[in-house]
Design an enzyme around this catalytic site. Structure first.
Site, PDB file in Angstrom:
ATOM      1  N   ASP A   1      -5.744 -14.904   1.287  1.00 51.10           N
ATOM      2  CA  ASP A   1      -6.866 -14.261   1.978  1.00 51.10           C
ATOM      3  C   ASP A   1      -7.716 -13.442   1.029  1.00 51.10           C
ATOM      4  OD1 ASP A   1      -4.596 -12.507   1.721  1.00 51.10           O
ATOM      5  OD2 ASP A   1      -5.698 -11.062   2.929  1.00 51.10           O
ATOM      6  N   GLU A   2      -8.935 -13.165   1.461  1.00 48.66           N
ATOM      7  CA  GLU A   2      -9.827 -12.211   0.805  1.00 48.66           C
ATOM      8  C   GLU A   2      -9.839 -12.375  -0.712  1.00 48.66           C
ATOM      9  OE1 GLU A   2      -9.761  -8.582   4.040  1.00 48.66           O
ATOM     10  OE2 GLU A   2      -8.202  -8.583   2.514  1.00 48.66           O
TER      11      GLU A   2
ATOM     12  N   ASP B   1       0.451  -6.436  -3.539  1.00 47.70           N
ATOM     13  CA  ASP B   1      -0.965  -6.254  -3.246  1.00 47.70           C
ATOM     14  C   ASP B   1      -1.618  -5.548  -4.423  1.00 47.70           C
ATOM     15  OD1 ASP B   1      -3.485  -5.942  -1.658  1.00 47.70           O
ATOM     16  OD2 ASP B   1      -2.143  -6.540  -0.041  1.00 47.70           O
TER      17      ASP B   1
ATOM     18  N   ARG C   1       0.836  -1.207   0.000  1.00 45.57           N
ATOM     19  CA  ARG C   1       0.000   0.000   0.000  1.00 45.57           C
ATOM     20  C   ARG C   1       0.866   1.250   0.000  1.00 45.57           C
ATOM     21  NH1 ARG C   1      -2.870  -4.091   2.480  1.00 45.57           N
ATOM     22  NH2 ARG C   1      -4.725  -4.557   1.228  1.00 45.57           N
TER      23      ARG C   1
ATOM     24  N   HIS D   1      -6.008 -10.229  -4.239  1.00 42.13           N
ATOM     25  CA  HIS D   1      -5.148  -9.043  -4.106  1.00 42.13           C
ATOM     26  C   HIS D   1      -4.135  -8.983  -5.253  1.00 42.13           C
ATOM     27  CE1 HIS D   1      -6.700  -7.571  -0.314  1.00 42.13           C
ATOM     28  NE2 HIS D   1      -6.658  -8.796   0.179  1.00 42.13           N
TER      29      HIS D   1
ATOM     30  N   TRP E   1      -0.739  -2.981   8.589  1.00 40.64           N
ATOM     31  CA  TRP E   1      -1.131  -2.678   7.216  1.00 40.64           C
ATOM     32  C   TRP E   1      -1.060  -1.169   7.034  1.00 40.64           C
ATOM     33  CZ3 TRP E   1      -1.311  -7.009   4.517  1.00 40.64           C
ATOM     34  CH2 TRP E   1      -1.549  -8.203   5.206  1.00 40.64           C
ATOM     35  N   THR E   2      -0.673  -0.718   5.852  1.00 46.27           N
ATOM     36  CA  THR E   2      -0.227   0.670   5.735  1.00 46.27           C
ATOM     37  C   THR E   2      -1.102   1.549   4.851  1.00 46.27           C
ATOM     38  OG1 THR E   2       1.273   0.132   3.902  1.00 46.27           O
ATOM     39  CG2 THR E   2       2.158  -0.032   6.147  1.00 46.27           C
ATOM     40  N   GLU E   3      -2.379   1.197   4.708  1.00 48.20           N
ATOM     41  CA  GLU E   3      -3.266   2.075   3.937  1.00 48.20           C
ATOM     42  C   GLU E   3      -3.210   3.516   4.440  1.00 48.20           C
ATOM     43  OE1 GLU E   3      -4.110  -0.869   5.142  1.00 48.20           O
ATOM     44  OE2 GLU E   3      -5.461  -1.967   3.802  1.00 48.20           O
TER      45      GLU E   3
ATOM     46  N   TRP F   1      -5.845 -15.011  11.396  1.00 46.25           N
ATOM     47  CA  TRP F   1      -6.042 -13.573  11.561  1.00 46.25           C
ATOM     48  C   TRP F   1      -7.493 -13.191  11.830  1.00 46.25           C
ATOM     49  CZ3 TRP F   1      -8.777  -9.975   8.518  1.00 46.25           C
ATOM     50  CH2 TRP F   1      -9.321 -10.472   7.314  1.00 46.25           C
TER      51      TRP F   1
ATOM     52  N   ASP G   1      -2.580  -1.568  12.929  1.00 48.05           N
ATOM     53  CA  ASP G   1      -3.091  -0.438  12.159  1.00 48.05           C
ATOM     54  C   ASP G   1      -4.415   0.053  12.734  1.00 48.05           C
ATOM     55  OD1 ASP G   1      -3.855  -3.030  11.229  1.00 48.05           O
ATOM     56  OD2 ASP G   1      -4.830  -2.136   9.486  1.00 48.05           O
TER      57      ASP G   1
END
Length: 760
Positions: free
Chosen positions: A329-330, A193, A164, A266, A471-473, A396, A423
């Protein structure tokens, strides 16, 4: 007992208390297994040397030399033979049986560090350096002690997302230094990502020229609407030479670097570079905002696996790590459900559904990596559709995935979002920098216990460790990463290293206070208000709100006001409890003497006729939006726009039906509630909201209906109605249900979040 013996005991008790500067307990983090103090001291001076009996420990000796020289004016020569006032480092597996374990003894004339292995020696050195930091203002007189120490878990991890936002190698080295200082031995490097691909792959140059960059970046939180963008191209990637250099640097600090290459989800950035790898095959773009996206790697396309195997073939020589993280994931299944190639793959492989297709995808990658002598690790979604034979799981989404994997005899790293996602906000003050959501203060991190009560003793062996994630959004700068990670990472280190029986939050805070100056000297931009006011609200049936304040700050008092004014040292001091029984704004402030600590606490109370009245819900709230307290919807407190103060009540795909008994006939002229609307967080307004009233709880009449909820954020409904007599109020809200096509999160259940049913 003779008086002389009694006097001697009293003298010795006094001598070994904090009044004796050299008999204090030393403030090492994480807390060692055993510390025995004595009244002696060892003085670092110009004669102090480092004795090195084995050349294999030369790098450790040089590390110690440089670290001590940076703290003192002395040079600390490295010698082969002993002399007075020396520091000896050595390995002895007979004396130290546990891997990564060490003994550290400090006496008047010598310091000895004995490790089970090189890593153990290194951790003994780190403990010595912590002691040396604390002796800076004591003439470099080190408290004498004997320490026996070794880790509770072999895996002690801290993560960093560079997909991110991209961070320079210089910061990553500082990050690794801090991990090593607190005995965290794994750096999980999240390299790819939707918003950026960050590692050079020579066979696929478009990953550098296209996937590593996005056209612009969203401004603010993704829940804000309409979305705003900065219009600036953003990106970067690490060359393979830079990666090699960083991995080597980390290895010298006994930190293992695990790369993460996300798949099958992702994948937007990779698809932007090589669109034939997606199901649609159209023009993709590196994502410019945060979230989960439908476009993923095509599981029916053989070229997808060729690409990923080629990528991994370039990754493996760069990372000696046994584990390669493959994400997992996701991964939405929307594209797979309509993709002819994916559906053919499912038919050919006799797969029951798209979850089994994901399992097929992961197993195929695992087989490739196993053939190269590596093992996969992935987020707990890799359990869906069946777990790959040799896979390890990072749990997680809570602990359930980790528990299930351990019971299947798979290795597990516990990293639950609820406690170890850094985060998330660490303070509820409204002026905190934008973060993802939720509320995870230092105390909550420290409280985490990796061994679930659902596991038996035999299954506990598969819990290999713990990890915290950042996480760095919303953290684009290194300084912001430090602010979010520290000191919560120190709590993580103690969870991972120290015996469970040694965990004590008050003791941890006592040591952490001493580490403030260490973090400052290391130029870490850490969150320094970890002792701000904590509070608990409860409501009595009488309608009185009972408030309990506390702070862990020594010698502190909490002053408060109930008229909305900012507290001063001359205002009332909080003692046992505080009672609120009318609408007001409460403010509180910590003071040590006349000096304020931290920020002003503020909470508004809105009293109305439904306060402290029982609410019967037809459907129970879900997960994080199920406040475990009575009168959650009628306590006079409102949820905030960050939905992290435990006031919001949420329903996933289900309607709201709430009935309130006012306990007597009342004249009603106004009804309402607060409703949260953030489509980009899958929080939707209801199709319709209805208020009904009744005298007997059987026959109801409608008094208000609306389908208009214009605000993005909190919609505060306060509807005037024709005055009417009623005892019972019924609130009905029809959930949006399944999020419609074209919207963020399409195809999944919408959240309906409400708070504080208002009656006047």
């Amino acid at each position: 007992m003779p008086k002389t013996t009694s006097f001697l005991i009293i003298f010795l008790m006094y001598f070994f208390t904090s009044n004796n500067p050299f008999a204090q307990s030393i403030d090492i983090i994480p807390k060692p297994v055993s510390v025995v103090m004595s009244q002696e001291k060892f003085t670092l001076n110009s004669a102090t040397s480092i004795i090195l009996p084995s050349a294999t420990l030369r790098k450790n000796a040089q590390f110690l030399q440089e670290a001590l020289h940076s703290l003192t004016p002395f040079s600390f020569p490295i010698l082969e033979n002993t002399s007075a006032n020396f520091i000896l480092i050595s390995i002895d597996t007979a004396k130290v049986a546990q891997k990564e374990g060490y003994q550290l003894s400090i006496t008047k004339n010598e310091i000895k560090i004995i490790g089970h292995d090189e890593a153990g020696v290194f951790y003994g050195i780190q403990s010595l350096i912590q002691v040396a930091y604390q002796a800076q203002n004591k003439g470099f007189n080190l408290a004498a002690c004997r320490i026996e120490d070794y880790p509770r878990f072999p895996y002690r991890g801290l993560h960093l997302d560079v997909g991110r936002h991209f961070f320079p190698i210089s910061f990553l080295k500082k990050y690794i230094d801090l991990l090593a200082f607190y005995k965290i031995n794994t750096f999980h490097w999240h390299l790819t990502d939707d918003q950026g691909w960050r590692i050079e792959i020579k066979k696929y140059p478009h990953l550098q020229s296209v996937a590593a960059f996005r056209n612009e970046t969203i401004i603010g939180h993704k829940k804000d609407f309409p979305h705003r963008f900065d219009g600036k191209k953003y990106g970067g990637f690490y060359s393979q030479d830079e990666v090699k250099s960083l991995v080597k640097y980390a290895s010298e600090k006994y930190v293992n670097v695990i790369p993460e290459i996300e798949m099958p989800g992702h994948a937007s950035a990779a698809l932007a570079a090589y669109p034939h790898l997606g199901c649609v095959g159209a023009s993709y773009k590196t994502a410019t905002f945060w979230g989960v996206f439908d476009d993923v790697f095509c599981a029916g396309n053989d070229s997808t696996f060729t690409f990923l195997q080629d990528v991994l073939s370039e990754i493996l020589p760069l990372f000696p790590s046994k584990y390669i993280h493959i994400g997992g994931d996701e991964c939405p299944k929307a594209r797979w459900k309509v993709c002819p190639k994916c559906q053919k793959r499912m038919k050919d492989e006799h797969l029951a559904d798209e979850h089994e297709l994901q399992s097929y995808f992961i197993r195929k990658i695992e087989k490739f990596l196993n053939a190269q002598g590596r093992e996969i690790i992935g987020w707990d979604e890799i359990l869906e559709g069946g777990l790959s034979p040799n896979a390890s799981v990072m749990s997680w989404r809570g602990e359930a995935g980790g528990i299930a994997a351990a019971k299947q005899k798979h290795n597990v790293i516990m990293t639950p979002e609820s406690h170890l996602y850094l985060d998330y906000y660490q303070s509820l003050h409204a002026d905190e920098p934008t973060a993802a959501a939720s509320f995870t203060p230092l105390s909550k991190v420290y409280s985490y216990e990796p061994f679930s009560t659902e596991l038996n003793h035999e299954d506990e062996q598969y819990i290999k460790g713990v990890q915290a994630n950042i996480w760095t959004e919303y953290t684009p700068q290194p300084e912001q990463v430090e602010y979010m990670v520290f000191p919560r990472a120190l709590a993580l280190s103690e969870i991972a290293w120290s015996p469970k029986t040694h965990k004590n939050y008050a003791d941890f805070l006592s040591r952490l206070r001493q580490h403030r100056s260490i973090l400052q000297q290391k130029k870490v931009n850490f969150f320094d208000r970890f002792e701000e006011i904590t509070y608990h609200f409860s409501m009595e049936k009488s309608g009185k709100s009972i408030i309990h304040f506390s702070t862990t700050l020594p010698n502190a008092k909490i002053h408060y006001t109930v008229d909305g004014k900012t507290p001063t040292p001359s205002d009332k001091v909080f003692k046992n409890q505080l009672i609120i029984d009318k609408s007001t704004t409460l403010k509180a402030q910590i003071f040590v003497g006349k000096n304020a600590y931290g920020k002003v606490f503020e909470q508004a109370f809105e009293y109305h006729k439904a306060v402290a009245k029982n609410v019967i819900l037809k459907h129970q709230p879900k997960t994080n939006y199920n406040p475990d307290k009575p009168f959650a919807l009628t306590n006079g407190l409102t949820g905030n726009a960050r939905y992290n103060n435990s006031q919001w009540v949420g329903f996933s795909g289900e309607d709201l039906e709430a009935t309130i008994d006012l306990e007597s006939m009342q004249s009603i002229s106004k009804v309402g509630l607060n409703l949260l609307k953030y489509h980009w967080q899958r929080m939707w307004e209801p199709n319709v909201l209805i208020f009904l009233v009744s005298e007997d709880g059987i026959a109801y009449k409608e008094v208000y209906r609306t389908s208009n909820f214009p605000a993005n954020g909190i919609n505060q409904i306060r509807a005037k109605i024709t005055p009417t007599k009623a005892r019972f109020i019924k609130v009905q809200a029809e959930n949006k249900g399944i999020i419609p096509a074209g919207e963020y999160g399409a195809g999944v259940k919408a959240w309906l979040l409400i708070d504080e049913i208002y009656v006047e």
